[in-house]
Design an enzyme around this catalytic site. Structure first.
Site, short mmCIF file in Angstrom:
data_model
loop_
_atom_site.label_atom_id
_atom_site.label_comp_id
_atom_site.label_asym_id
_atom_site.label_seq_id
_atom_site.Cartn_x
_atom_site.Cartn_y
_atom_site.Cartn_z
N GLU A 293 28.01 119.17 36.04
CA GLU A 293 27.99 120.43 36.80
C GLU A 293 28.55 121.52 35.92
OE1 GLU A 293 30.41 120.13 40.29
OE2 GLU A 293 29.32 118.41 41.09
N GLU B 82 33.80 113.17 41.46
CA GLU B 82 35.10 113.72 41.08
C GLU B 82 36.25 112.87 41.61
OE1 GLU B 82 34.97 117.92 42.16
OE2 GLU B 82 33.88 118.34 40.31
#
Ligand SMILES: *[C@@H]1O[C@H](CO)[C@@H](O)[C@H](O)[C@H]1NC(C)=O
Ligand SMILES: *[C@@H]1O[C@H](CO)[C@@H](O)[C@H](O)[C@H]1NC(C)=O
Ligand SMILES: *[C@@H]1O[C@H](CO)[C@@H](O)[C@H](O)[C@H]1NC(C)=O
Ligand SMILES: *[C@@H]1O[C@H](CO)[C@@H](O)[C@H](O)[C@H]1NC(C)=O
Ligand SMILES: *[C@@H]1O[C@H](CO)[C@@H](O)[C@H](O)[C@H]1NC(C)=O
Length: 677
Positions: free
Chosen positions: A278, A203
């Site tokens: 995810e 991320e």
């Protein structure tokens, strides 16, 4: 979009006609090369993924080896495979593998976490269980894990800028990757192993100081270590591609609405299969909150639209297990908010590996969308849970005993307050986790009120005067105001003479998500920081401080002697260590320690640190996997910081506290301003 779906539907039909009515093959039968030669790894093509030139829809679940007892790895992997998933995804926790600078532990060390660290065996076991592997070595992993998986010794450098191209950071990253990657390089699919892809960073687009040279450095270091598999990054698709590199597959993370995120992803990466790394089908908890739950249907795990895209993977945070010991991370939302010990995500499997309604929902969805159709193992049985009999507190060590028994190397003097990372212990790595005591001996002359003030403590402060715990203030409604990440003042009335003023500070976990400033996570009392900090007596900075570093290492806890017998005549006072033994006559079962009668502290089973409890909740029980117990005598040890209870209870069911149903917006839980994973 249409042509994409048609190609995939045709591929599915072809696959099912090849195998017809016979029993489908295992994954490795299907993807193997006849002579084991010219194996091609995972390739991301416009019409989908190919593994060894055959179409594959990656269906994966996250299972972190460092959150599950190794004796249970196989059970959990098989449950993942039995649901129809074909891939397991795991992060790698750099901070556990390098417990002290330049000391490496891949399962052979004598550290508290060594039991979890044989990552090679975990990856090999995934293959034995007919699973492929996606590896996410970080170095930053977020993951609600202490400091996002990075070692705290990095903070000894006052100029440290983690997750950037700051050279001293890159130097340590290189040492980490040079130790890790050679251990797993031969486990790539291209060399006969299960690893089909590796992630760069995590991320990174959510970070506020993106330096792409850092990602390039990671990529080059992977290549230099023989990594030839597909590389990918994973980000919220709303952030665009600013956290990735050309030629690296971009994947999306989200909860709720799959369609928006996939369209965002396709907008900047139209020529690759869409992939979700995810899918947040649940959420984690902080202390002081209720336990997060999400529904199994609607936009959650059971939403088949998420699975029906041409190629998608990693829908659910499958099972996350437990933040054992001091390994839980924290967030800034916007105040410091530490994570609880349980990492039960309200996912398809519970913390103890039990099937939840979501498991059956995703099993249905996976069966409909799997490419290719593969043979699945039968569903493994659930473990037996047992409530062991309630125990009285048998023995204890007073606060003064604990300090006396602290290792001599962990007692020293400092002139000015410094943070635990800068302590002269652990061969130049400082203290990473646990508690720290700053002690000042004072000689009081008159009978005036003495004002003690300190803060911002990082994270949980206790003032103990002459071995007596000083109570926290209460608000107008009688609610205790904990000294958490703030400044506190005490007006003390001390008699003339010698006194000891002890400031005992607990590190409750370093932040694992956020901007660069939130990774400045010195614990204890920070030294000279930019913000205002105090350690004052009557307005004067306290200097010449005695320090006791209380790491509560397993080896130390197991070795403690001189326990006092608790006859129950005098109530025990915190801080205190208590211990009781019990006999298991037969095969141990999974159990839960019910800490609802206690206040705040940590629990050890046979010397292993299970993690924190805190009566503010939500979590009230701590999961004890059966492999931590043994036939015969077992010992439970509790360090209670506030108010001990007189008995220790077990439960056959978890109590994770009152639940709160969490809804997801486009990007994550609606009420969070910052999100972490
Ligand atoms: C494997 O690759 C080599 C080199 O490209 C080639 O000569 C050989 O024919 C290939 N073998 C098979 C079975 O495809
Ligand atoms: C105390 O309780 C009252 C009534 O419930 C409430 O209005 C007030 O905000 C509370 N005070 C604090 C500090 O929480
Ligand atoms: C902070 O820095 C100043 C100036 O360098 C120094 O005099 C002082 O002792 C320091 N205080 C602490 C608590 O480190
Ligand atoms: C265990 O205790 C003994 C005796 O107190 C001491 O000599 C030894 O160093 C201790 N070992 C550890 C690992 O703390
Ligand atoms: C948390 O649970 C308690 C008890 O069920 C309830 O009273 C409270 O409203 C809940 N709080 C939130 C934020 O859901």
């Amino acid at each position: 979009m249409h042509s994409r779906i048609i190609i995939w539907t045709m591929a599915m039909l072809m696959v099912s006609s090849v195998w017809g009515e016979q029993e489908p093959p295992t994954l490795y039968e299907y993807f193997a090369s006849p002579n084991g030669e010219n194996v091609t790894g995972l390739v991301a093509e416009i019409d989908g993924f190919k593994l060894n030139a055959r179409p594959l829809r990656i269906i994966s679940g996250a299972m972190h080896y460092f959150r599950i007892h190794p004796a249970l790895w196989r059970d959990r992997l098989r449950k993942l495979r039995a649901s129809g998933a074909n891939t397991v995804e795991t992060y790698v926790a750099w901070n556990l593998h390098e417990p002290r600078k330049d000391e490496w532990d891949f399962g052979t060390g004598e550290n508290d976490n060594s039991v979890f660290l044989d990552i090679r065996t975990y990856i090999q076991m995934a293959k034995q269980e007919d699973l492929l592997v996606l590896l996410r070595p970080g170095p930053y992993i977020c993951s609600e894990f202490e400091f996002g998986g990075m070692p705290s010794y990095l903070l000894r450098d006052p100029d440290m800028r983690v997750r950037t191209a700051y050279q001293p950071y890159l130097d340590r990253v290189k040492v980490y990757l040079d130790n890790l990657l050679p251990l797993v390089a031969d486990l790539q699919f291209t060399r006969g192993g299960p690893i089909i892809g590796l992630q760069l960073e995590n991320e990174y687009a959510s970070f506020d100081q993106i330096e792409l040279e850092y990602l390039e450095f990671l990529q080059q270091t992977y290549w230099d270590n023989g990594i030839d598999s597909l590389l990918f990054t994973s980000d919220g698709a709303w952030n665009g591609d600013k956290g990735s590199l050309p030629g690296v597959l971009k994947t999306a993370n989200f909860g709720g609405d799959a369609e928006t995120s996939f369209n965002d992803l396709l907008a900047f990466q139209p020529d690759k299969p869409v992939m979700c790394m995810e899918f947040w089908c649940g959420w984690f908890d902080h202390w002081f909150e209720n336990h997060s739950t999400t529904t199994a249907d609607g936009k959650g795990c059971g939403n088949s639209r998420s699975y029906s895209w041409p190629s998608v993977q990693g829908f659910c945070q499958y099972l996350h297990g437990t933040n054992f010991g001091f390994n839980a991370g924290a967030n800034h939302i916007p105040e410091y908010a530490p994570d609880i010990t349980s990492y039960d995500y309200d996912g398809p499997l519970s913390e103890a590996g039990d099937y939840t309604p979501k498991y059956y929902r995703i099993m249905e969805a996976f069966a409909r969308y799997q490419i290719p159709v593969l043979k699945r193992p039968p569903l493994p049985l659930q473990s037996r849970k047992f409530a062991y009999p309630t125990l009285p507190v048998q023995t204890y060590l007073l606060y003064s005993d604990i300090l006396e028994k602290a290792p001599a190397s962990n007692k020293f003097q400092i002139q000015d307050r410094i943070s635990m990372e800068n302590f002269p212990i652990n061969e130049g790595s400082g203290q990473s986790q646990g508690y720290v005591l700053y002690r000042k001996a004072v000689n009081i002359m008159g009978s005036d009120v003495t004002r003690f003030s300190a803060g911002r403590v990082r994270d949980f402060g206790l003032l103990i005067v002459d071995d007596e715990l000083q109570p926290f203030p209460r608000d107008e409604n009688g609610t205790v105001q904990y000294w958490l990440n703030s400044v506190q003042e005490y007006d003390l009335t001390l008699a003339e003479g010698e006194h000891t003023l002890d400031l005992l500070i607990e590190n409750m976990g370093r932040v694992n998500f956020g901007a660069l400033w939130s990774f400045d996570q010195h614990k204890g009392l920070a030294g000279n920081r930019t913000e205002v900090e105090y350690y004052h007596l009557n307005g004067e900075e306290i200097r010449d401080i005695d320090v006791v570093s209380l790491e509560f290492k397993s080896s130390w806890v197991k070795n403690l002697t001189g326990w006092r017998t608790n006859d129950g005549a005098v109530p025990l006072k915190a801080p205190v260590l208590v211990q009781s033994s019990f006999v298991i006559d037969g095969q141990p079962s999974d159990t839960f320690v019910d800490m609802s009668g206690w206040s705040k502290g940590i629990v050890f089973i046979n010397g292993f640190n299970l993690g924190r409890y805190f009566n503010v909740g939500p979590q009230q029980t701590l999961y004890v996997p059966a492999p931590f117990l043994r036939f015969g005598e077992n010992t439970i040890t509790i360090f209670e910081q506030l108010q001990p209870h007189d008995e220790i209870k077990f439960s056959a069911t978890p109590n994770l506290g009152p639940t709160a149903v969490r809804k997801f917006g486009q990007y994550g839980p609606l009420h969070l301003t910052q999100r972490g994973h």
